[in-house]
Scaffold this motif. Structure first.
Motif, mmCIF file in Angstrom:
data_model
loop_
_atom_site.group_PDB
_atom_site.id
_atom_site.type_symbol
_atom_site.label_atom_id
_atom_site.label_comp_id
_atom_site.label_asym_id
_atom_site.label_seq_id
_atom_site.Cartn_x
_atom_site.Cartn_y
_atom_site.Cartn_z
ATOM 1 N N ARG A 1 1.266 -1.113 0.002
ATOM 2 C CA ARG A 1 -0.334 0.347 0.042
ATOM 3 C C ARG A 1 0.983 2.103 0.068
ATOM 4 N NH1 ARG A 1 -2.951 -2.041 4.920
ATOM 5 N NH2 ARG A 1 -4.028 -3.671 4.582
ATOM 6 N N PHE A 2 2.243 1.333 0.188
ATOM 7 C CA PHE A 2 2.693 1.930 0.184
ATOM 8 C C PHE A 2 3.817 2.641 -0.416
ATOM 9 C CE2 PHE A 2 2.724 0.618 4.740
ATOM 10 C CZ PHE A 2 3.290 1.999 5.763
ATOM 11 N N ARG A 3 3.401 3.747 -1.537
ATOM 12 C CA ARG A 3 4.000 4.626 -2.408
ATOM 13 C C ARG A 3 5.227 4.647 -2.019
ATOM 14 N NH1 ARG A 3 -1.248 6.791 -3.442
ATOM 15 N NH2 ARG A 3 -2.229 5.569 -4.555
ATOM 16 N N GLN A 4 5.904 5.185 -1.349
ATOM 17 C CA GLN A 4 6.961 5.582 -1.567
ATOM 18 C C GLN A 4 8.265 4.437 -0.449
ATOM 19 O OE1 GLN A 4 6.758 9.476 0.252
ATOM 20 N NE2 GLN A 4 6.390 10.432 -1.725
ATOM 21 N N MET A 5 9.280 3.868 -0.622
ATOM 22 C CA MET A 5 9.999 3.681 0.497
ATOM 23 C C MET A 5 10.051 4.123 1.779
ATOM 24 S SD MET A 5 11.336 0.591 0.728
ATOM 25 C CE MET A 5 11.202 -0.192 -1.294
ATOM 26 N N LYS A 6 10.875 5.170 1.634
ATOM 27 C CA LYS A 6 10.934 6.147 3.049
ATOM 28 C C LYS A 6 9.631 6.076 4.027
ATOM 29 C CE LYS A 6 11.973 9.933 4.721
ATOM 30 N NZ LYS A 6 12.293 12.080 3.833
ATOM 31 N N THR A 7 8.446 6.119 3.928
ATOM 32 C CA THR A 7 7.585 5.971 4.024
ATOM 33 C C THR A 7 7.111 4.878 4.377
ATOM 34 O OG1 THR A 7 6.166 7.770 2.911
ATOM 35 C CG2 THR A 7 4.714 6.565 4.606
ATOM 36 N N LEU A 8 7.174 3.687 4.094
ATOM 37 C CA LEU A 8 7.118 2.349 4.242
ATOM 38 C C LEU A 8 8.083 1.756 5.171
ATOM 39 C CD1 LEU A 8 6.356 -0.852 4.245
ATOM 40 C CD2 LEU A 8 7.536 -0.810 2.105
ATOM 41 N N GLN A 9 9.936 2.390 5.294
ATOM 42 C CA GLN A 9 10.067 1.849 6.146
ATOM 43 C C GLN A 9 10.249 3.021 7.512
ATOM 44 O OE1 GLN A 9 13.616 4.351 3.900
ATOM 45 N NE2 GLN A 9 14.772 1.694 2.955
ATOM 46 N N LYS A 10 9.715 4.055 7.621
ATOM 47 C CA LYS A 10 8.967 4.591 8.942
ATOM 48 C C LYS A 10 8.314 3.772 10.005
ATOM 49 C CE LYS A 10 8.224 9.132 10.772
ATOM 50 N NZ LYS A 10 8.064 11.487 10.035
ATOM 51 N N PHE A 11 7.422 3.830 8.569
ATOM 52 C CA PHE A 11 6.379 3.023 9.599
ATOM 53 C C PHE A 11 6.754 1.706 9.859
ATOM 54 C CE2 PHE A 11 2.819 -0.414 9.567
ATOM 55 C CZ PHE A 11 1.882 0.383 9.792
ATOM 56 N N SER A 12 7.836 0.868 8.985
ATOM 57 C CA SER A 12 8.107 -0.576 9.406
ATOM 58 C C SER A 12 8.992 -0.702 11.003
ATOM 59 C CB SER A 12 8.487 -2.134 8.524
ATOM 60 O OG SER A 12 9.678 -0.544 7.852
ATOM 61 N N SER A 13 9.552 0.572 10.789
ATOM 62 C CA SER A 13 10.901 0.734 11.904
ATOM 63 C C SER A 13 9.521 0.954 13.222
ATOM 64 C CB SER A 13 11.339 1.282 11.635
ATOM 65 O OG SER A 13 10.828 3.032 11.357
ATOM 66 N N VAL A 14 9.040 1.395 13.167
ATOM 67 C CA VAL A 14 7.609 1.337 14.704
ATOM 68 C C VAL A 14 7.144 0.524 14.965
ATOM 69 C CG1 VAL A 14 5.792 3.325 14.800
ATOM 70 C CG2 VAL A 14 7.975 4.147 13.892
ATOM 71 N N HIS A 15 6.355 0.355 13.783
ATOM 72 C CA HIS A 15 5.359 -0.906 14.099
ATOM 73 C C HIS A 15 5.673 -2.515 14.227
ATOM 74 C CE1 HIS A 15 2.930 -4.508 11.990
ATOM 75 N NE2 HIS A 15 2.019 -3.742 12.558
ATOM 76 N N ALA A 16 7.410 -2.481 14.161
ATOM 77 C CA ALA A 16 8.226 -3.692 14.127
ATOM 78 C C ALA A 16 8.525 -3.491 15.721
ATOM 79 C CB ALA A 16 9.851 -3.972 13.274
ATOM 80 N N ALA A 17 8.560 -2.115 16.272
ATOM 81 C CA ALA A 17 9.196 -2.123 17.716
ATOM 82 C C ALA A 17 8.037 -2.356 18.852
ATOM 83 C CB ALA A 17 9.673 -0.727 17.805
#
Length: 134
Positions: free
Chosen positions: A50-66
């Motif tokens: 669903r994420f269009r930009q890699m930066k947004t995906l990385q930010k979300f996944s780092s917070v989500h994983a934590a």
């Protein structure tokens, strides 16, 4: 605890050779848990599309994983954990509702549940609590 296998004869012969025949569990639906264990990973992959930009995906996944690792799944629902992760990144409830494709009232309900479960007094305190637990 047993070893779950399907009904192939080769498994029975191997278990007999190892001396573990009494530990083998064979049943019509016993193997479903083993076969479906990879589904959470596939679900997460679909969510990432669903994420269009890699930066947004990385930010979300780092917070989500934590958050996913910190909170026990029994304690927070998946939707609450997702809202918690997005709140910690600084998004508003309206933006979270748009991103998740749900009503604003649903996001507010998740926030209310998060407030109850974390013991935070208000949304600012909630975000501070969430960020400090990263």
């Amino acid at each position: 605890m047993g070893i779950t296998t399907d009904g192939l004869r080769s498994y029975k012969a191997a278990m007999k050779e190892l001396g573990n025949t009494e530990k083998q569990e064979v049943g019509r639906w016993a193997n479903n848990r083993v076969e479906n264990s990879h589904l959470p990973f596939r679900r997460r992959e679909r969510a990432m599309l669903r994420f269009r930009q890699m930066k947004t995906l990385q930010k979300f996944s780092s917070v989500h994983a934590a958050f996913h690792n910190h909170f026990n799944q029994d304690r927070l629902s998946r939707a609450e954990a997702a809202v918690a992760g997005l709140l910690a990144t600084g998004l508003s409830a309206i933006t979270i509702a748009e991103r998740q494709g749900v009503a604003l009232g649903t996001v507010r309900t998740h926030i209310r549940h998060l407030l109850e479960k974390t013991g935070a007094r208000n949304q600012v305190d909630l975000v501070a609590t969430l960020v400090s637990r990263l």
